[in-house]
Design a protein around this motif. Structure first.
Motif, PDB file in Angstrom:
ATOM      1  N   VAL A 191       3.454  -4.873  -0.232  1.00 21.39           N
ATOM      2  CA  VAL A 191       2.355  -3.784   0.181  1.00 21.39           C
ATOM      3  C   VAL A 191       2.980  -2.538   0.572  1.00 21.39           C
ATOM      4  O   VAL A 191       2.868  -1.302   0.201  1.00 21.39           O
ATOM      5  CB  VAL A 191       1.040  -4.292   0.997  1.00 21.39           C
ATOM      6  N   THR A 192       3.809  -2.618   1.567  1.00 21.34           N
ATOM      7  CA  THR A 192       4.601  -1.508   2.241  1.00 21.34           C
ATOM      8  C   THR A 192       5.524  -1.070   1.409  1.00 21.34           C
ATOM      9  O   THR A 192       5.673   0.235   1.559  1.00 21.34           O
ATOM     10  CB  THR A 192       5.383  -2.130   3.516  1.00 21.34           C
ATOM     11  N   PHE A 193       6.218  -1.666   0.530  1.00 17.90           N
ATOM     12  CA  PHE A 193       7.155  -0.969  -0.166  1.00 17.90           C
ATOM     13  C   PHE A 193       6.501  -0.125  -1.472  1.00 17.90           C
ATOM     14  O   PHE A 193       6.812   0.981  -1.573  1.00 17.90           O
ATOM     15  CB  PHE A 193       8.019  -2.307  -1.167  1.00 17.90           C
ATOM     16  N   GLN A 194       5.249  -0.651  -1.829  1.00 18.37           N
ATOM     17  CA  GLN A 194       4.381   0.276  -2.639  1.00 18.37           C
ATOM     18  C   GLN A 194       3.848   1.169  -2.047  1.00 18.37           C
ATOM     19  O   GLN A 194       3.635   2.528  -2.624  1.00 18.37           O
ATOM     20  CB  GLN A 194       3.350  -0.924  -3.377  1.00 18.37           C
ATOM     21  N   GLU A 195       3.233   1.071  -0.895  1.00 15.14           N
ATOM     22  CA  GLU A 195       2.605   2.093  -0.121  1.00 15.14           C
ATOM     23  C   GLU A 195       3.971   3.215   0.143  1.00 15.14           C
ATOM     24  O   GLU A 195       3.657   4.784   0.047  1.00 15.14           O
ATOM     25  CB  GLU A 195       2.140   1.880   1.057  1.00 15.14           C
ATOM     26  N   ALA A 196       5.006   2.947   0.448  1.00 17.88           N
ATOM     27  CA  ALA A 196       6.189   3.978   0.706  1.00 17.88           C
ATOM     28  C   ALA A 196       6.423   4.759  -0.681  1.00 17.88           C
ATOM     29  O   ALA A 196       6.727   5.822  -0.644  1.00 17.88           O
ATOM     30  CB  ALA A 196       7.541   3.435   1.483  1.00 17.88           C
ATOM     31  N   ARG A 197       6.345   3.954  -1.823  1.00 23.00           N
ATOM     32  CA  ARG A 197       6.610   4.899  -2.990  1.00 23.00           C
ATOM     33  C   ARG A 197       5.487   5.651  -3.378  1.00 23.00           C
ATOM     34  O   ARG A 197       5.767   6.612  -3.824  1.00 23.00           O
ATOM     35  CB  ARG A 197       6.773   3.899  -4.122  1.00 23.00           C
ATOM     36  N   ALA A 198       4.263   5.188  -3.028  1.00 28.51           N
ATOM     37  CA  ALA A 198       3.222   5.974  -3.432  1.00 28.51           C
ATOM     38  C   ALA A 198       2.642   7.190  -2.538  1.00 28.51           C
ATOM     39  O   ALA A 198       2.259   8.219  -2.961  1.00 28.51           O
ATOM     40  CB  ALA A 198       1.883   5.109  -3.465  1.00 28.51           C
ATOM     41  N   HIS A 199       2.910   7.015  -1.219  1.00 29.45           N
ATOM     42  CA  HIS A 199       2.688   8.095  -0.352  1.00 29.45           C
ATOM     43  C   HIS A 199       3.766   8.679   0.722  1.00 29.45           C
ATOM     44  O   HIS A 199       3.460   9.745   1.136  1.00 29.45           O
ATOM     45  CB  HIS A 199       1.528   7.403   0.776  1.00 29.45           C
ATOM     46  N   LEU A 200       4.921   8.078   0.553  1.00 34.48           N
ATOM     47  CA  LEU A 200       6.064   8.592   1.224  1.00 34.48           C
ATOM     48  C   LEU A 200       7.244   9.174   0.518  1.00 34.48           C
ATOM     49  O   LEU A 200       8.134   9.665   1.034  1.00 34.48           O
ATOM     50  CB  LEU A 200       6.702   7.681   2.192  1.00 34.48           C
ATOM     51  N   GLY A 201       7.261   9.055  -0.922  1.00 31.69           N
ATOM     52  CA  GLY A 201       7.975   9.772  -1.718  1.00 31.69           C
ATOM     53  C   GLY A 201       9.439   8.962  -1.912  1.00 31.69           C
ATOM     54  O   GLY A 201      10.397   9.681  -2.204  1.00 31.69           O
TER      55      GLY A 201
END
Length: 450
Positions: free
Chosen positions: A341-351
């Protein structure tokens, strides 16, 4: 320091010892701008969002990533200390370790390789991806205001491909060697705490597990159903000649234990097993010695899991701490779901995967900084009032009982934009300033953009 809320300033200043005075000013711009910038996380986007598009000395900000003398590993130690103090002040520290692929192309990116894409591939479909492989060590901690376990990255290392190492005349470090170094580094940083390391089946290797056992780290991973398990070696009689035994009698494989009709199964209810709701499963556990020729001998506690309703196939886990029971091992292992989930959130919201550096030093620094930004945003959101975090999670047609990372990022952005807007208003005479309120359309456009 750029205009920041008072509650944020102390946390940002914790990273000041990493830089000299001149570099610290530019590093603050990068950190705050990376939080506020939507879309691509390039240095030029950061400069534009911070109002420095006309700054002729823009190259000084680029040099923070590709030339300035500062140590990302020291920054990871500072970040880990902040996370421990905020979310795990006592008790065992549960860490998650996993690798991910950053899809990148370009002839100047030396460390890239061709890997199996774990997101797009399946058991019957193989997809290759060109990019960089990263190994990340995360703190698996409960976030009280989120009501769930979050994986908070604090130490990330680049794993160059074999071709890149061969072209540069360097020895290639396998994935497990880098993972072992990251885990032992966390052990040195936390000498007085109990550490638990949770990984997937890729870390189920005897050399890796033996290194964790000798480093006083409890490792929890998956285990093969056909692993060769033995009883412990019997006591050595006095006067015996020859090398001491390392194993006893051969035990049945876990696949045979699963198929046996006389296996005594125990029912457990595990929260968060393949879903948010508690799941009822059946387990059986035991101790054994795992051995393979030419490799270290590792005592383990194995746990065999099956679903009475056949919603998922049977699987087995191992733990290097023989004193742990099955429920404790399962509660640690289910925390691993938050890593992806963290890897996906980092791609979606942190560029992540949108940066455009070609310098080797900048590449080795940018992605770890963006992953660490996930943890920094979580720490900043924890310092905000609860009402402010919840306000971004609700709407008339959609109600979230708990805020997600996107809501935490929006709340941090809102607090930062509010402070910057107040700081830029003119002050002609001392008077009571009316309380500023960011209009709702502005807040949505500025704070929720991915």
């Amino acid at each position: 320091m750029p205009d920041l809320p008072t509650c944020f300033a102390g946390l940002i200043l914790a990273f000041k010892p990493l830089f000299v005075h001149r570099s610290w000013r530019h590093a603050q711009i990068l950190m705050i701008g990376a939080i506020l910038t939507p879309g691509q996380r390039t240095v030029t986007s950061v400069l534009r969002i911070m109002g420095r598009a006309q700054d002729r000395r823009f190259v000084n900000v680029h040099r923070i990533l590709n030339r300035a003398a500062w140590c990302p590993r020291t920054g990871g130690r500072i970040l880990l200390g902040l996370l421990i103090a905020a979310f795990v002040p006592r008790g065992p520290v549960v860490l998650g370790i996993d690798d991910t692929i950053e899809r990148r192309r370009g002839r100047r990116i030396a460390a890239k390789g061709i890997y199996r894409d774990p997101v797009r591939s399946s058991d019957s479909h193989f997809v290759k991806a060109s990019g960089l492989r990263w190994m990340s060590l995360m703190l698996l901690a409960p976030i009280p205001w989120a009501g769930r376990i979050w994986a908070l990255p604090f130490l990330t290392a680049l794993v160059p491909s074999e071709r890149a190492c061969r072209e540069r005349g360097r020895r290639h470090k396998p994935l497990l060697d880098i993972g072992r170094q990251l885990a032992l580094q966390a052990r040195r940083w936390l000498p007085g705490r109990d550490l638990v390391l949770v990984g997937d089946g890729g870390f189920c290797a005897l050399n890796f597990l033996d290194a964790m056992r000798r480093g006083r780290i409890t490792a929890v991973t998956r285990l093969r159903l056909d692993a060769a398990l033995y009883e412990p070696a019997p006591p050595r009689p006095p006067g015996t000649i020859g090398r001491p035994r390392t194993k006893g009698a051969r035990l049945p494989t876990l696949a045979a234990t699963l198929a046996a009709e006389d296996t005594l199964w125990h029912r457990l209810t595990v929260p968060g097993w393949y879903g948010p709701n508690p799941c009822s499963i059946e387990v059986v556990s035991g101790t054994a010695v795992w051995r393979h020729g030419g490799l270290p001998v590792v005592p383990i506690r194995w746990v065999l899991v099956r679903d009475p309703q056949n919603r998922f196939p049977p699987q087995s886990l191992l733990c290097t701490d023989l004193a742990c029971d099955a429920s404790q091992i399962l509660s640690w292992f289910v925390r691993r779901w938050s890593v992806e989930v963290t890897f996906q959130e980092a791609r979606a919201h942190l560029g992540v995967e949108t940066q455009r550096q070609w310098s080797d030093t900048a590449i080795a620094r940018t992605t770890p900084c963006l992953l660490a930004l996930f943890s920094i945003v979580t720490l900043l959101a924890a310092r905000l009032p609860a009402r402010q975090r919840r306000s971004f999670a609700t709407a008339a047609w959609y109600h979230k009982p708990r805020p997600t990372f996107a809501d935490a990022l929006a709340a941090v952005r809102w607090a930062t934009w509010r402070e910057r807007t107040l700081a830029t208003s003119p002050r002609r005479q001392p008077r009571t300033k009316p309380r500023f309120r960011l209009p709702s359309p502005w807040a949505y456009a500025l704070c929720h953009a991915a």
